[in-house]
Design a protein around this motif. Structure first.
Motif, PDB file in Angstrom:
ATOM      1  N   LEU A 158       0.803  -1.231   0.000  1.00 46.35           N
ATOM      2  CA  LEU A 158       0.000   0.000   0.000  1.00 46.35           C
ATOM      3  C   LEU A 158       0.833   1.277   0.000  1.00 46.35           C
ATOM      4  N   HIS A 159       2.148   1.133   0.071  1.00 48.06           N
ATOM      5  CA  HIS A 159       3.008   2.331   0.093  1.00 48.06           C
ATOM      6  C   HIS A 159       4.238   2.059  -0.763  1.00 48.06           C
ATOM      7  N   LEU A 160       4.129   2.455  -2.013  1.00 53.46           N
ATOM      8  CA  LEU A 160       5.198   2.185  -2.975  1.00 53.46           C
ATOM      9  C   LEU A 160       5.227   3.321  -3.981  1.00 53.46           C
ATOM     10  N   HIS A 161       6.355   4.015  -4.044  1.00 51.73           N
ATOM     11  CA  HIS A 161       6.535   5.070  -5.054  1.00 51.73           C
ATOM     12  C   HIS A 161       7.121   4.377  -6.275  1.00 51.73           C
ATOM     13  N   ILE A 162       6.410   4.393  -7.380  1.00 49.93           N
ATOM     14  CA  ILE A 162       6.886   3.616  -8.526  1.00 49.93           C
ATOM     15  C   ILE A 162       8.273   4.113  -8.968  1.00 49.93           C
ATOM     16  N   ALA A 169      -1.748  10.741   2.877  1.00 49.25           N
ATOM     17  CA  ALA A 169      -0.643  11.706   2.980  1.00 49.25           C
ATOM     18  C   ALA A 169       0.479  11.114   3.821  1.00 49.25           C
ATOM     19  N   HIS A 170       1.719  11.409   3.418  1.00 42.24           N
ATOM     20  CA  HIS A 170       2.859  11.101   4.281  1.00 42.24           C
ATOM     21  C   HIS A 170       2.784  12.062   5.471  1.00 42.24           C
ATOM     22  N   ALA A 171       2.878  11.516   6.668  1.00 35.84           N
ATOM     23  CA  ALA A 171       2.886  12.372   7.860  1.00 35.84           C
ATOM     24  C   ALA A 171       3.516  11.618   9.018  1.00 35.84           C
ATOM     25  N   ASP A 211       0.428   7.629   5.561  1.00 31.26           N
ATOM     26  CA  ASP A 211       1.696   7.015   5.144  1.00 31.26           C
ATOM     27  C   ASP A 211       2.772   7.293   6.193  1.00 31.26           C
ATOM     28  N   HIS A 212       3.401   6.234   6.635  1.00 36.05           N
ATOM     29  CA  HIS A 212       4.367   6.228   7.758  1.00 36.05           C
ATOM     30  C   HIS A 212       3.615   6.398   9.085  1.00 36.05           C
ATOM     31  N   GLY A 213       3.581   7.607   9.605  1.00 34.89           N
ATOM     32  CA  GLY A 213       2.861   7.851  10.872  1.00 34.89           C
ATOM     33  C   GLY A 213       3.649   7.477  12.112  1.00 34.89           C
ATOM     34  N   SER A 232       7.305  -1.269   1.260  1.00 36.40           N
ATOM     35  CA  SER A 232       8.723  -1.085   0.914  1.00 36.40           C
ATOM     36  C   SER A 232       9.089   0.361   0.562  1.00 36.40           C
ATOM     37  N   ASP A 233       8.110   1.225   0.276  1.00 42.85           N
ATOM     38  CA  ASP A 233       8.353   2.662   0.027  1.00 42.85           C
ATOM     39  C   ASP A 233       9.123   2.890  -1.285  1.00 42.85           C
ATOM     40  N   ASP A 234      10.446   2.758  -1.244  1.00 43.55           N
ATOM     41  CA  ASP A 234      11.290   2.962  -2.435  1.00 43.55           C
ATOM     42  C   ASP A 234      12.302   1.820  -2.481  1.00 43.55           C
TER      43      ASP A 234
HETATM   44 ZN    ZN Z   1       6.810   7.116   0.856  1.00 35.93          ZN
END
Ligand code: ZN
Ligand code: HPA
Length: 338
Positions: free
Chosen positions: A16-20, A196-198, A220-222, A277-279
């Motif tokens: 659910l959190h992946l920057h292509i 939102a990333h926060a 996102d994150h938190g 995995s994010d990036d």
């Molecule tokens: Zn991210």
């Protein structure tokens, strides 16, 4: 009898959190740079990898924007996205909700259409050939103005049928959620989901801002929410999904050591935490590598593992009946494997 360590690898799960653009592996980056006649400021893949040494979010972002600069054509965006899908298919990921950063491309003169049609075509192929369902989330870069976010939303209008939601990423400190209140309201009016990333580097006040000012459906994150008991109580009460990214947290020094990672505390407090995995090309691993790193550092139990895997569907934007199906499948597999 299965142990927690090989359980996570076998279970189906959602990311659910992946920057292509953060899945851009050095080999593919060199290949695409070559065919687009662009010189990278590194002689070899190894030299490029050596540059992946970050002490905070901004260090990473500088390299991340440089890397995406070689993406020019629709096929480049297709290849980037399809490579990610093939890679996570091996980790038994069967649903993805991915971010893309249109402003990172339109600022360089690449059209919004080029970006989204390449990504979307790969997602459709991934669904057909690999069985991976998807949602697409357009992220606004928070270091840019709200006006620029509105221009991006205008660019997106002909493609809204491809877009499920909007997000907010890039440099967190100094760019609070409130800066984007109006554009998020406009997105809400269009029926888009909002994330939102926060609280990655920013204080708990930024998480409150994401909830109250942006009306997010997921965070996102938190991580830094844990500093504020009232905030934790609110997140638990609303069962707000948190997309936690362990290897990213380690690489960007959000945690000093994986043994200090707050994932167990998050679960114990009743937060709807998920693993992502994010990036992955920059942070040292894909979905199962993140589970593995947690297992090695924290000796996660079977119950914690299953909870995290199930949370990935519960916190997703899949329709409720589809979530129920995926959860039932996980339960069945756990029963069989135990
Ligand atoms: Zn991210
Ligand atoms: N945080 C903020 N912005 C980002 C990230 C991140 O982890 N990855 C890509 N853009």
């Amino acid at each position: 009898m299965i142990d927690a360590c090989n359980l996570f690898a076998k279970l189906p799960k959602a990311e659910l959190h992946l920057h292509i653009e953060g899945s851009f592996e050095p080999d593919l980056m060199f290949e695409i740079a070559g065919r687009n006649h662009i010189d990278l400021p590194y002689a070899t893949v190894e030299d490029l990898r050596k540059a992946y040494d970050f002490s905070e979010l901004q260090d990473f972002l500088n390299i991340y924007y440089q890397g995406m600069g070689v993406l020019l054509k629709e096929q480049d965006f297709y290849d980037l996205t399809y490579a990610y899908l093939v890679r996570v298919h091996a980790d038994h990921v069967d649903h993805v909700e991915i971010f893309f950063d249109p402003q990172g491309h339109t600022e360089r003169g690449v059209s919004f259409e080029t970006v989204i049609t390449g990504i979307y075509r790969a997602l459709v192929d991934g669904k057909e050939k690999l069985g991976i369902s998807f949602k697409l989330i357009m992220s606004f870069l928070r270091h840019l103005s709200e006006e620029s976010a509105f221009e991006t939303l205008a660019d997106a209008k002909p493609f809204l049928h491809m877009i499920d939601g909007v997000g907010l990423d890039s440099s967190e400190n100094g760019n609070p959620p409130e800066k984007f209140e109006q554009v998020f309201q406009a997105c809400r009016d269009l029926g888009l989901k909002r994330v939102a990333h926060a609280g990655e580097e920013g204080p708990p006040a930024y998480v409150w801002g994401a909830l109250d000012s942006l009306g997010v459906d997921r965070l996102d994150h938190g991580n830094r929410s844990l500093e504020d008991d009232k905030l934790v109580a609110r997140l638990v009460e609303e069962q707000m999904g948190l997309t936690v990214c362990p290897l990213s947290n380690l690489k960007l020094c959000v945690v000093k050591d994986m043994k200090d990672h707050p994932i167990r505390t998050m679960l114990q407090k009743g937060l709807l935490a998920t693993i992502n995995s994010d990036d992955p090309a920059y942070f040292g691993g894909y979905m199962n590598d993140n589970f593995k790193a947690l297992h090695e550092a924290l000796d996660m139990t079977i119950d914690e593992t299953v909870q995290l895997v199930k949370n990935s569907y519960t916190a997703s934007f899949l329709p409720p009946e589809e979530i129920a199906k995926r959860l039932a499948k996980v339960d069945m597999m756990v029963k069989e494997l135990r």
